[in-house]
Write an enzyme that holds these catalytic residues in place. Structure first.
Site, mmCIF file in Angstrom:
data_model
loop_
_atom_site.group_PDB
_atom_site.id
_atom_site.type_symbol
_atom_site.label_atom_id
_atom_site.label_comp_id
_atom_site.label_asym_id
_atom_site.label_seq_id
_atom_site.Cartn_x
_atom_site.Cartn_y
_atom_site.Cartn_z
ATOM 1 N N GLY A 1 15.505 -9.375 50.734
ATOM 2 C CA GLY A 1 14.521 -8.491 50.139
ATOM 3 C C GLY A 1 13.315 -8.416 51.055
ATOM 4 O O GLY A 1 13.068 -9.327 51.848
ATOM 5 N N GLN B 1 4.912 -6.832 53.816
ATOM 6 C CA GLN B 1 5.426 -7.825 54.749
ATOM 7 C C GLN B 1 5.599 -7.262 56.162
ATOM 8 O O GLN B 1 5.739 -8.025 57.110
ATOM 9 C CB GLN B 1 6.755 -8.408 54.262
ATOM 10 C CG GLN B 1 6.582 -9.314 53.060
ATOM 11 C CD GLN B 1 7.899 -9.926 52.673
ATOM 12 O OE1 GLN B 1 8.665 -9.341 51.915
ATOM 13 N NE2 GLN B 1 8.171 -11.106 53.224
ATOM 14 N N CYS C 1 10.820 -17.504 52.010
ATOM 15 C CA CYS C 1 10.188 -16.196 52.213
ATOM 16 C C CYS C 1 10.096 -15.917 53.708
ATOM 17 O O CYS C 1 9.733 -16.810 54.485
ATOM 18 C CB CYS C 1 8.797 -16.207 51.590
ATOM 19 S SG CYS C 1 7.899 -14.654 51.761
ATOM 20 N N LEU C 2 10.386 -14.694 54.093
ATOM 21 C CA LEU C 2 10.268 -14.299 55.493
ATOM 22 C C LEU C 2 8.829 -14.429 55.991
ATOM 23 O O LEU C 2 8.607 -14.576 57.189
ATOM 24 C CB LEU C 2 10.763 -12.859 55.675
ATOM 25 C CG LEU C 2 12.233 -12.624 55.357
ATOM 26 C CD1 LEU C 2 12.562 -11.140 55.441
ATOM 27 C CD2 LEU C 2 13.133 -13.440 56.262
ATOM 28 N N HIS D 1 10.324 -11.994 43.129
ATOM 29 C CA HIS D 1 9.682 -12.375 44.386
ATOM 30 C C HIS D 1 9.050 -11.163 45.068
ATOM 31 O O HIS D 1 7.887 -11.209 45.492
ATOM 32 C CB HIS D 1 10.750 -13.021 45.292
ATOM 33 C CG HIS D 1 10.266 -13.482 46.616
ATOM 34 N ND1 HIS D 1 10.113 -14.815 46.911
ATOM 35 C CD2 HIS D 1 9.929 -12.811 47.741
ATOM 36 C CE1 HIS D 1 9.693 -14.943 48.165
ATOM 37 N NE2 HIS D 1 9.573 -13.733 48.683
ATOM 38 N N GLU D 2 9.796 -10.062 45.168
ATOM 39 C CA GLU D 2 9.287 -8.868 45.846
ATOM 40 C C GLU D 2 8.174 -8.198 45.044
ATOM 41 O O GLU D 2 7.201 -7.712 45.624
ATOM 42 C CB GLU D 2 10.425 -7.883 46.149
ATOM 43 C CG GLU D 2 11.529 -8.439 47.027
ATOM 44 C CD GLU D 2 11.064 -9.120 48.307
ATOM 45 O OE1 GLU D 2 10.014 -8.736 48.878
ATOM 46 O OE2 GLU D 2 11.745 -10.068 48.738
ATOM 47 N N HIS E 1 5.056 -10.011 45.780
ATOM 48 C CA HIS E 1 4.463 -9.586 47.058
ATOM 49 C C HIS E 1 3.572 -8.375 46.872
ATOM 50 O O HIS E 1 2.454 -8.329 47.405
ATOM 51 C CB HIS E 1 5.561 -9.224 48.072
ATOM 52 C CG HIS E 1 6.028 -10.364 48.908
ATOM 53 N ND1 HIS E 1 5.198 -11.094 49.730
ATOM 54 C CD2 HIS E 1 7.260 -10.896 49.055
ATOM 55 C CE1 HIS E 1 5.896 -12.020 50.351
ATOM 56 N NE2 HIS E 1 7.160 -11.942 49.946
#
Length: 181
Positions: free
Chosen positions: A52, A57, A103-104, A145-146, A149
């Site tokens: 995702g 991001q 997380c990226l 999660h997204e 963000h």
């Protein structure tokens, strides 16, 4: 048939970057620029080996995320949600799923975090048509999660203070070590 992957890979922003720590602006124009952004988001997510990715991001302050993630039955689901609104089961009806999350934007770090095992997002596709995505398992975690963000939160913001502090220290130590990218 053109088998080239579309979109341009953009660098992933990391914890501490201001764009990750503020709520994103709602999308108001469903146009070619939005479609191109979504292609770049998919390309960036795949290049980083994520499931995702939120627009902030990659440094874009717009309320949109993409996903390509399995549900509890290991069926991969792929899509985009613009201006998502997250709905979770009522407190008495939810089951908390406690698993490691990463997380990226906080590369190399993971932490155990409880989240509801089911989630639904309502929003729009890239042309402005309504979409609803219901998720279970990892997909439910991804939707939450997204959406976090896009509201200016990282998963580490949901951790207890001591655990968050230790994770950030570990991240900074790893990022400053020789050979870190």
């Amino acid at each position: 048939m053109d088998v080239r992957r579309r979109g341009t890979v953009r660098p992933i922003r990391h914890v501490g970057d201001p764009v990750l720590h503020r709520a994103c602006t709602p999308v108001t124009q469903y146009d070619e620029d939005l479609a191109n952004l979504v292609e770049d988001m998919f390309a960036s997510m795949y290049a980083a080996e994520g499931v995702g990715l939120a627009a902030n991001q990659i440094g874009v302050n717009l309320s949109v995320f993409v996903y390509d993630c399995p549900d509890q039955n290991e069926e991969f689901r792929k899509g985009v949600v613009v201006n998502p609104v997250l709905t979770l089961p009522a407190v008495g009806e939810r089951r908390i799923d406690t698993h490691d999350e990463g997380c990226l934007s906080v590369p190399g770090q993971r932490a155990t975090l409880g989240r509801p095992d089911r989630a639904t997002v309502h929003g729009f596709d890239t042309t402005g048509n309504p979409v609803t995505v219901e998720g279970t398992g990892l997909l439910a975690r991804c939707l939450q999660h997204e959406t976090d963000h896009l509201e200016g939160r990282l998963y580490i913001d949901r951790l207890p203070g001591k655990r968050r502090k230790q994770l950030l220290e570990d991240y900074r130590r790893a990022a400053s070590s020789p050979g870190a990218s």
